[in-house]
Write a protein that holds these residues in place. Structure first.
Motif, PDB file in Angstrom:
ATOM      1  N   MET A   1       0.256  -1.552   0.221  1.00 53.02           N
ATOM      2  CA  MET A   1      -0.006  -0.176   0.005  1.00 53.02           C
ATOM      3  C   MET A   1       0.722   1.638  -0.345  1.00 53.02           C
ATOM      4  N   GLN A   2       2.319   1.239   1.247  1.00 55.17           N
ATOM      5  CA  GLN A   2       2.591   2.663   0.699  1.00 55.17           C
ATOM      6  C   GLN A   2       3.423   2.494  -0.685  1.00 55.17           C
ATOM      7  N   ARG A   3       4.128   1.716  -1.830  1.00 55.19           N
ATOM      8  CA  ARG A   3       4.056   1.556  -2.778  1.00 55.19           C
ATOM      9  C   ARG A   3       3.150   1.647  -3.864  1.00 55.19           C
ATOM     10  N   PHE A   4       2.027   1.760  -3.270  1.00 53.55           N
ATOM     11  CA  PHE A   4       1.387   2.005  -4.313  1.00 53.55           C
ATOM     12  C   PHE A   4       0.346   3.612  -4.103  1.00 53.55           C
ATOM     13  N   ASN A   5       0.308   3.996  -2.557  1.00 53.62           N
ATOM     14  CA  ASN A   5       0.635   5.870  -2.596  1.00 53.62           C
ATOM     15  C   ASN A   5       1.443   6.274  -3.146  1.00 53.62           C
ATOM     16  N   ASP A   6       2.403   6.026  -2.976  1.00 58.56           N
ATOM     17  CA  ASP A   6       3.579   6.631  -3.732  1.00 58.56           C
ATOM     18  C   ASP A   6       3.248   6.568  -5.430  1.00 58.56           C
ATOM     19  N   VAL A   7       2.751   6.072  -5.469  1.00 60.09           N
ATOM     20  CA  VAL A   7       2.638   6.025  -6.889  1.00 60.09           C
ATOM     21  C   VAL A   7       1.698   7.484  -7.636  1.00 60.09           C
ATOM     22  N   PHE A   8       0.616   7.773  -6.454  1.00 56.29           N
ATOM     23  CA  PHE A   8      -0.237   9.150  -6.841  1.00 56.29           C
ATOM     24  C   PHE A   8       0.154  10.161  -5.637  1.00 56.29           C
ATOM     25  N   GLN A   9       1.574   9.758  -5.004  1.00 54.00           N
ATOM     26  CA  GLN A   9       1.789  11.207  -4.224  1.00 54.00           C
ATOM     27  C   GLN A   9       3.049  11.956  -5.392  1.00 54.00           C
ATOM     28  N   LEU A  10       3.230  10.954  -5.747  1.00 52.92           N
ATOM     29  CA  LEU A  10       4.732  11.289  -6.958  1.00 52.92           C
ATOM     30  C   LEU A  10       4.744  11.055  -7.596  1.00 52.92           C
ATOM     31  N   HIS A  11       3.166  10.923  -8.548  1.00 57.22           N
ATOM     32  CA  HIS A  11       2.094  11.883 -10.024  1.00 57.22           C
ATOM     33  C   HIS A  11       4.008  10.315 -11.178  1.00 57.22           C
ATOM     34  N   ASP A  12       4.196   9.216  -9.962  1.00 56.17           N
ATOM     35  CA  ASP A  12       4.657   8.111 -10.668  1.00 56.17           C
ATOM     36  C   ASP A  12       4.367   6.875 -10.645  1.00 56.17           C
TER      37      ASP A  12
ATOM     38  N   PHE B   1      -3.614  13.826  -4.116  1.00 60.34           N
ATOM     39  CA  PHE B   1      -4.358  13.443  -3.112  1.00 60.34           C
ATOM     40  C   PHE B   1      -3.663  13.642  -2.007  1.00 60.34           C
ATOM     41  N   ASP B   2      -4.384  14.012  -0.994  1.00 59.05           N
ATOM     42  CA  ASP B   2      -4.048  13.830   0.141  1.00 59.05           C
ATOM     43  C   ASP B   2      -4.399  12.699   1.181  1.00 59.05           C
ATOM     44  N   LEU B   3      -3.635  11.960   1.641  1.00 63.95           N
ATOM     45  CA  LEU B   3      -3.336  10.732   2.270  1.00 63.95           C
ATOM     46  C   LEU B   3      -4.266  11.399   3.242  1.00 63.95           C
ATOM     47  N   GLU B   4      -5.240  10.503   3.763  1.00 61.26           N
ATOM     48  CA  GLU B   4      -5.837  11.045   5.144  1.00 61.26           C
ATOM     49  C   GLU B   4      -5.783   9.564   6.183  1.00 61.26           C
ATOM     50  N   GLU B   5      -5.698   8.343   5.950  1.00 59.17           N
ATOM     51  CA  GLU B   5      -5.200   7.131   6.071  1.00 59.17           C
ATOM     52  C   GLU B   5      -5.186   5.816   6.064  1.00 59.17           C
ATOM     53  N   THR B   6      -4.175   5.264   5.915  1.00 62.94           N
ATOM     54  CA  THR B   6      -4.499   3.971   5.672  1.00 62.94           C
ATOM     55  C   THR B   6      -4.520   2.767   7.078  1.00 62.94           C
ATOM     56  N   PHE B   7      -5.207   1.472   6.074  1.00 57.99           N
ATOM     57  CA  PHE B   7      -5.046   1.151   7.380  1.00 57.99           C
ATOM     58  C   PHE B   7      -5.559  -0.185   6.817  1.00 57.99           C
ATOM     59  N   VAL B   8      -4.324  -1.569   7.412  1.00 55.29           N
ATOM     60  CA  VAL B   8      -4.764  -3.094   7.049  1.00 55.29           C
ATOM     61  C   VAL B   8      -4.967  -3.966   8.065  1.00 55.29           C
ATOM     62  N   ALA B   9      -4.895  -4.367   7.738  1.00 55.53           N
ATOM     63  CA  ALA B   9      -5.126  -5.932   8.241  1.00 55.53           C
ATOM     64  C   ALA B   9      -5.262  -7.450   7.405  1.00 55.53           C
ATOM     65  N   GLY B  10      -4.297  -7.680   7.971  1.00 51.40           N
ATOM     66  CA  GLY B  10      -3.528  -8.900   6.749  1.00 51.40           C
ATOM     67  C   GLY B  10      -3.910  -8.533   5.791  1.00 51.40           C
ATOM     68  N   GLU B  11      -4.562  -9.061   4.505  1.00 54.98           N
ATOM     69  CA  GLU B  11      -4.841  -9.059   3.853  1.00 54.98           C
ATOM     70  C   GLU B  11      -5.598  -7.497   2.454  1.00 54.98           C
TER      71      GLU B  11
ATOM     72  N   ASN C   1     -11.310  22.048  -7.078  1.00 56.19           N
ATOM     73  CA  ASN C   1     -12.169  20.637  -6.164  1.00 56.19           C
ATOM     74  C   ASN C   1     -11.505  20.308  -5.467  1.00 56.19           C
ATOM     75  N   SER C   2     -12.151  19.751  -4.359  1.00 59.63           N
ATOM     76  CA  SER C   2     -12.088  18.582  -3.888  1.00 59.63           C
ATOM     77  C   SER C   2     -13.080  17.388  -3.520  1.00 59.63           C
ATOM     78  N   ILE C   3     -12.919  16.114  -3.662  1.00 63.65           N
ATOM     79  CA  ILE C   3     -13.296  15.272  -3.529  1.00 63.65           C
ATOM     80  C   ILE C   3     -13.081  13.853  -2.791  1.00 63.65           C
ATOM     81  N   ARG C   4     -13.743  13.303  -1.341  1.00 62.70           N
ATOM     82  CA  ARG C   4     -13.063  13.002  -0.702  1.00 62.70           C
ATOM     83  C   ARG C   4     -14.045  11.471  -0.876  1.00 62.70           C
ATOM     84  N   GLY C   5     -12.884  10.637  -0.492  1.00 56.32           N
ATOM     85  CA  GLY C   5     -13.203   8.962  -0.947  1.00 56.32           C
ATOM     86  C   GLY C   5     -12.385   7.822  -0.410  1.00 56.32           C
TER      87      GLY C   5
END
Length: 128
Positions: A22-33, A80-90, A104-108
């Motif tokens: 999930m960290q690597r996935f979120n980095d895709v959007f944070q870094l636009h890469d 993207f502003d990451l507000e929280e990433t919660f992990v439990a198992g898979e 403008n912004s959208i929350r999701g």
């Protein structure tokens, strides 16, 4: 709230691996890469996107999922502003705020699932 002393929570290896993905996935959007996406997405991945309302579109397969996420990650003037990433198992839940180029912004939230070290499912929901 009183914690039940008979319940012990331990971080497990599966949760640790999912958190790293999930960290690597979120980095895709944070870094636009999006270059890491093909190594993060399973061949049989399924995305249920947030648009069109009300149910979104379904994208099946690595190529379709990588293409969709790449387009989102590289959209000019957005973030993207990451507000929280919660992990439990898979499973992981990513709570975010997406800023459009017009200000403008959208929350999701994305509900994610990982198998064998790859993302196999992503279901996106937005506040209406």
């Amino acid at each position: 709230m009183k914690q039940d002393s008979s319940v012990t929570l331990h971080p497990d290896e599966h949760s640790r691996q999912t958190a790293e993905i999930m960290q690597r996935f979120n980095d895709v959007f944070q870094l636009h890469d999006p270059s890491a996406l093909p190594r993060l997405v399973a061949e049989h991945c399924v995305i249920e996107n947030t648009v069109p309302a009300p149910d979104g579109a379904r994208h099946v397969g690595r190529e379709a999922c990588v293409q969709l996420w790449s387009a989102i990650a590289t959209q000019p003037g957005t973030r993207f502003d990451l507000e929280e990433t919660f992990v439990a198992g898979e499973r992981a839940t990513i709570r975010w705020r997406y800023w459009l180029a017009d200000g403008n912004s959208i929350r999701g939230v994305n509900l994610m699932r990982v198998e064998d070290g790859l993302i196999v499912e992503a279901m996106g929901y937005v506040k209406g």
